[in-house]
Design a protein around this motif. Structure first.
Motif, mmCIF file in Angstrom:
data_model
loop_
_atom_site.group_PDB
_atom_site.id
_atom_site.type_symbol
_atom_site.label_atom_id
_atom_site.label_comp_id
_atom_site.label_asym_id
_atom_site.label_seq_id
_atom_site.Cartn_x
_atom_site.Cartn_y
_atom_site.Cartn_z
ATOM 1 N N SER A 100 0.821 -1.200 0.000
ATOM 2 C CA SER A 100 0.000 0.000 0.000
ATOM 3 C C SER A 100 0.863 1.261 0.000
ATOM 4 C CB SER A 100 -0.918 0.012 1.232
ATOM 5 O OG SER A 100 -0.162 -0.003 2.415
ATOM 6 N N ALA A 101 0.238 2.359 -0.426
ATOM 7 C CA ALA A 101 0.946 3.634 -0.469
ATOM 8 C C ALA A 101 1.297 4.095 0.936
ATOM 9 C CB ALA A 101 0.089 4.679 -1.174
ATOM 10 N N VAL A 102 2.417 4.823 1.027
ATOM 11 C CA VAL A 102 2.882 5.344 2.308
ATOM 12 C C VAL A 102 2.430 6.793 2.451
ATOM 13 C CG1 VAL A 102 4.929 5.921 3.665
ATOM 14 C CG2 VAL A 102 4.858 3.791 2.366
ATOM 15 N N GLU A 103 1.899 7.131 3.615
ATOM 16 C CA GLU A 103 1.493 8.511 3.866
ATOM 17 C C GLU A 103 2.713 9.366 4.196
ATOM 18 O OE1 GLU A 103 -1.529 8.964 6.767
ATOM 19 O OE2 GLU A 103 -2.967 7.694 5.731
ATOM 20 N N HIS A 104 2.711 10.597 3.682
ATOM 21 C CA HIS A 104 3.782 11.546 3.950
ATOM 22 C C HIS A 104 3.185 12.890 4.317
ATOM 23 C CE1 HIS A 104 6.857 8.825 2.524
ATOM 24 N NE2 HIS A 104 6.213 8.661 1.384
ATOM 25 N N GLY A 105 4.045 13.780 4.795
ATOM 26 C CA GLY A 105 3.629 15.156 4.954
ATOM 27 C C GLY A 105 3.467 15.804 3.587
ATOM 28 N N GLN A 162 15.556 10.665 -0.784
ATOM 29 C CA GLN A 162 14.628 9.597 -1.136
ATOM 30 C C GLN A 162 15.205 8.687 -2.217
ATOM 31 O OE1 GLN A 162 11.724 8.708 0.314
ATOM 32 N NE2 GLN A 162 11.724 6.971 -1.091
ATOM 33 N N ALA A 163 15.878 9.267 -3.185
ATOM 34 C CA ALA A 163 16.492 8.447 -4.233
ATOM 35 C C ALA A 163 17.541 7.504 -3.636
ATOM 36 C CB ALA A 163 17.123 9.341 -5.294
ATOM 37 N N ALA A 164 18.332 8.008 -2.695
ATOM 38 C CA ALA A 164 19.344 7.165 -2.052
ATOM 39 C C ALA A 164 18.692 6.034 -1.263
ATOM 40 C CB ALA A 164 20.224 8.011 -1.137
ATOM 41 N N ILE A 165 17.598 6.337 -0.590
ATOM 42 C CA ILE A 165 16.881 5.311 0.178
ATOM 43 C C ILE A 165 16.429 4.179 -0.751
ATOM 44 C CG2 ILE A 165 14.722 4.881 1.436
ATOM 45 C CD1 ILE A 165 15.101 7.640 2.734
ATOM 46 N N GLN A 166 16.057 4.507 -1.964
ATOM 47 C CA GLN A 166 15.599 3.484 -2.903
ATOM 48 C C GLN A 166 16.756 2.752 -3.588
ATOM 49 O OE1 GLN A 166 12.811 6.636 -4.559
ATOM 50 N NE2 GLN A 166 11.651 4.788 -5.022
ATOM 51 N N TRP A 167 17.917 3.430 -3.740
ATOM 52 C CA TRP A 167 19.041 2.794 -4.407
ATOM 53 C C TRP A 167 19.852 1.894 -3.483
ATOM 54 C CZ3 TRP A 167 20.026 1.720 -9.160
ATOM 55 C CH2 TRP A 167 19.551 2.526 -10.188
ATOM 56 N N HIS A 218 11.973 3.800 4.552
ATOM 57 C CA HIS A 218 13.119 2.901 4.719
ATOM 58 C C HIS A 218 12.672 1.443 4.644
ATOM 59 C CE1 HIS A 218 16.347 5.710 5.507
ATOM 60 N NE2 HIS A 218 15.557 6.397 6.311
ATOM 61 N N ALA A 219 11.716 1.063 5.474
ATOM 62 C CA ALA A 219 11.249 -0.325 5.473
ATOM 63 C C ALA A 219 10.671 -0.696 4.108
ATOM 64 C CB ALA A 219 10.209 -0.518 6.578
ATOM 65 N N ARG A 220 9.925 0.205 3.527
ATOM 66 C CA ARG A 220 9.298 -0.055 2.230
ATOM 67 C C ARG A 220 10.347 -0.316 1.148
ATOM 68 N NH1 ARG A 220 4.634 0.968 -0.733
ATOM 69 N NH2 ARG A 220 4.952 1.783 -2.845
ATOM 70 N N ALA A 221 11.394 0.510 1.096
ATOM 71 C CA ALA A 221 12.408 0.375 0.051
ATOM 72 C C ALA A 221 13.171 -0.944 0.162
ATOM 73 C CB ALA A 221 13.377 1.557 0.110
ATOM 74 N N TRP A 222 13.544 -1.315 1.388
ATOM 75 C CA TRP A 222 14.274 -2.571 1.551
ATOM 76 C C TRP A 222 13.383 -3.773 1.229
ATOM 77 C CZ3 TRP A 222 19.450 -2.999 2.277
ATOM 78 C CH2 TRP A 222 20.129 -1.837 2.629
#
Length: 337
Positions: free
Chosen positions: A2-7, A81-86, A106-110
Motif C-alpha cells: 500500500s501507499a505510504v502517507e507523507h507530509g 529519497q532516491a538514495a533510500i531506494q538505491w 526505509h522499510a518499504r524500500a528494503w
C-alpha cells in the motif's frame, strides 16, 4: 504494497476538508519555512548538462560543510529519497532491521528490493539483522543515539557483511550528533538531506557518506547527470554559507520553543527537532479535524492515533492562526470534562 502517507500532499487535505475556505497552512512537513535565498543561477545550469567536475565541486563543498574527511567518501544524489531506494540494491537480499516508528520509506524500500524487513521496536532487535537502519535524530520523535554505540553497531554489521544505514536527514539542526566526520568507516553509511534545513526541498538534492567502495557503486548505479545543474549551482552556494547556517539554527531554535509553548495546552510534546514537534493527546482525531476545518494541515499517524506532528509556522499570522485553533480546542475539551 500500500501507499505510504507523507507530509505535504495538500490535495489530500482538500479532499478531507472540502468545505474549508481559508488558504491552506501546511504544517505537515519538517521543512524549514524560511528557505535559503536563491542565488543567481548561471544560464548554463539550465541549458547545459552538468559536468562531472561540477558535481565533484559540489561534493567537495558539501564534504567541508559536513566535516567529511575525504571527498571520495561523499556522493551527491537527487534527493535523500532516491538514495533510500538505491541503497537496498547494493546489497544481496538478507535481513534488515529498521528501528521504528520512523520514516516509513526505509522499510518499504528494503522490502521492495527483496530483503526481509523487521520493524524493530527495541535496540536489541537490531542485533540479529545483517543491515540496521536508524534515523538519527529520529522522525517523528527526535530521539537520537550516541557516537560510540552507533559505531559499535556499524562494526558489528560490517563483520556480518552488512552495514548500519544512518539517516541524518535532520542532523543539520544538531550537527554535534552527526557522525559525518567518521565517513569512510567500514560498515557505516550515512544519508544527508539538503532540502529540509535549507528549506529548498523542491530542488531534490541529498548526499550519501560512506567508504569509497560504496559511494563509487552508488555513483555508477545512478548513472550520468543524476543531480541537475540548478541543484548543483544552489547547493554549492548554500552549503558554503556557514554564517547563514549558524543564524538559521538559532532562529529555528527560538521558533521551536515558541511552538512548544503553544502546543503545551493541547497535550504532551513528546519531542522532535527544531524543524518539527510531536504532540500526543487522546483528542488527536478531534484536534486534527478542527485544524483541517480551519485550513491547517498537520501530519497524523495511522499506527499512532494519539500523535500529531507540527512543522513550524512561517510567520506571525500563521502562528496566530494555529494558536486560535488550539485555544478553541482547549476550551471545548475543558467544557466537555
Amino acid at each position: 504494497m500500500s501507499a505510504v502517507e507523507h507530509g505535504g500532499n495538500l490535495g489530500e487535505a482538500r479532499r478531507l476538508f472540502p468545505q474549508t475556505t481559508q488558504p491552506w497552512l501546511d504544517l505537515s512537513t519538517g521543512i524549514n519555512p524560511w528557505p535559503y535565498p536563491i542565488p543567481p543561477i548561471p544560464a548554463e545550469a539550465w541549458t547545459a548538462l552538468p559536468s562531472p567536475d561540477d558535481t565533484r565541486e559540489l561534493e567537495a563543498v558539501a564534504a567541508q560543510c559536513y566535516g567529511v574527511p575525504f571527498d571520495a567518501c561523499i556522493v551527491a544524489t537527487p534527493g535523500t529519497q532516491a538514495a533510500i531506494q538505491w541503497l537496498p540494491r547494493l546489497f544481496p537480499a538478507g535481513s534488515v532491521a529498521v528501528l521504528s516508528p520512523t520514516y516509513t520509506e526505509h522499510a518499504r524500500a528494503w522490502a521492495l528490493a527483496g530483503h526481509h524487513v523487521l520493524e524493530a521496536r527495541r535496540w536489541e532487535e537490531l542485533e540479529s539483522a545483517t543491515i540496521a537502519v536508524i534515523v538519527n535524530p529520529n522522525n517523528p520523535d527526535g530521539g537520537y543515539f550516541g557516537r560510540e554505540e552507533l559505531l559499535a553497531l556499524a562494526a558489528e554489521k560490517q563483520a556480518k557483511g552488512g552495514a548500519l544505514i544512518l539517516d541524518e536527514a535532520f542532523a543539520d539542526v544538531v550537527p554535534q550528533i552527526s557522525l559525518a566526520s567518521m565517513a569512510g568507516t567500514p560498515g557505516l553509511i550515512m544519508l544527508r538531506s539538503f532540502g529540509k534545513f535549507f528549506g529548498l526541498a523542491g530542488i531534490r538534492l541529498g548526499f550519501v557518506l560512506a567508504e569509497p567502495s560504496i559511494t563509487g557503486r552508488l555513483r555508477q548505479a545512478m548513472g550520468a547527470w543524476a543531480v541537475s545543474g540548478e541543484s548543483i549551482a544552489i547547493g554549492r552556494v548554500a552549503l558554503a554559507d556557514i554564517l547563514w547556517q549558524n543564524g538559521t539554527r538559532a532562529s529555528l531554535r527560538t521558533a521551536r520553543q515558541e511552538l512548544d509553548a503553544d502546543l503545551t495546552g493541547a497535550g504532551t510534546v513528546l519531542g522532535g527537532t527544531d524543524l518539527y514537534r510531536l504532540l500526543q493527546t487522546p483528542h488527536a482525531p478531534a484536534l486534527f479535524r478542527q485544524l483541517g476545518q480551519a485550513g491547517i494541515w498537520v501530519r497524523r499517524f495511522a499506527d499512532h492515533p494519539r500523535w500529531l506532528r507540527f512543522g513550524l509556522p512561517g510567520n506571525a499570522e500563521a502562528a496566530e492562526r494555529l494558536r486560535a485553533v488550539l485555544a478553541r480546542h482547549h476550551s471545548r475539551e475543558t467544557h466537555a470534562m
